[in-house]
Design a protein around this motif. Structure first.
Motif, short mmCIF file in Angstrom:
data_model
loop_
_atom_site.label_atom_id
_atom_site.label_comp_id
_atom_site.label_asym_id
_atom_site.label_seq_id
_atom_site.Cartn_x
_atom_site.Cartn_y
_atom_site.Cartn_z
N LYS A 91 4.52 -8.52 -1.55
CA LYS A 91 3.47 -7.58 -1.98
C LYS A 91 2.09 -8.15 -1.70
N LEU A 92 1.89 -9.42 -1.95
CA LEU A 92 0.60 -10.06 -1.68
C LEU A 92 0.30 -10.08 -0.18
N TYR A 93 1.33 -10.27 0.64
CA TYR A 93 1.15 -10.22 2.08
C TYR A 93 0.75 -8.80 2.52
N ILE A 94 1.39 -7.80 1.95
CA ILE A 94 1.04 -6.41 2.26
C ILE A 94 -0.43 -6.16 1.92
N GLN A 95 -0.87 -6.67 0.78
CA GLN A 95 -2.27 -6.52 0.40
C GLN A 95 -3.20 -7.19 1.41
N GLU A 96 -2.81 -8.34 1.93
CA GLU A 96 -3.62 -8.99 2.97
C GLU A 96 -3.75 -8.10 4.19
N ARG A 97 -2.65 -7.48 4.58
CA ARG A 97 -2.68 -6.59 5.75
C ARG A 97 -3.53 -5.34 5.46
#
Length: 147
Positions: free
Chosen positions: A29-35
Motif C-alpha cells: 500500500k505504501l508503494y502504491i502511494q509512492e506511485r
C-alpha cells in the motif's frame, strides 16, 4: 493507470504489523502511494471514502487519510448510476459501503479496485467490470504488465 483504494486499504498501516500478511499489505500500500505521488498512478476518491473516514475515531489517522483526497485525480459524488450499481453489487453479497466503494470505482473507470477486505476479494473473483485485487497482488500485476 487509475486506482481506487478502499477505506480498509487506507487504514492498513495502522493495523497490527506483527502479522506478516498485514505487513506485506502495508508495504504494498505504501508503494502504491509512492506511485500516486510520483504521478505513475491516478488515485480516485469518493464521497463514501469521506463518509467512512470521517467516522474514524482516531483523529491522527483520519487526518492522514483525508490528506490523500488532495492527491486524487477525481472525486466521485453519489448519483443514480452509482446507487443503482451498488444495489446490484449488494446482490452478490457485498455490504452496503463496500458496494458503494466499488460502484464509485466502476463509475470512475478505474483499472483496479485495491482492497484488503477478504469478503470483497472473494465475492468479486470473477468480476468483469473492474479488477479487484489486494495490494501485494496489485504490485505483482503492475510489474508483470510492465515487463
Amino acid at each position: 493507470m487509475r486506482v481506487y483504494l478502499d477505506n480498509c486499504t487506507f487504514n492498513r498501516p495502522f493495523d497490527d504489523q506483527t502479522q506478516i500478511r498485514i505487513r506485506l499489505e502495508t508495504e504494498a500500500k505504501l508503494y502504491i502511494q509512492e506511485r500516486i505521488r510520483d504521478g505513475a498512478l491516478e488515485l480516485v476518491w469518493s464521497y463514501i471514502l469521506d463518509y467512512e473516514n470521517l467516522a474514524n475515531p482516531f483523529e491522527e489517522r483520519r487526518n492522514i487519510i483525508q490528506n490523500w483526497k488532495a492527491r486524487a485525480f477525481m472525486d466521485v459524488d453519489a448519483d443514480l448510476e452509482i446507487l443503482t450499481k451498488a444495489n446490484i453489487l449488494r446482490e452478490i453479497g457485498l455490504r452496503n459501503k463496500d458496494a458503494l466503494h466499488l460502484a464509485c470505482a466502476i463509475a470512475a473507470k478505474c483499472d483496479y479496485f485495491v482492497t484488503t477486505d477478504d469478503v470483497i476479494l472473494k465475492r468479486t473473483v470473477s468480476f468483469e467490470d473492474i479488477r479487484v485485487i489486494d495490494p501485494p497482488s496489485f504490485i505483482r500485476s503492475i510489474f508483470h504488465d510492465n515487463r
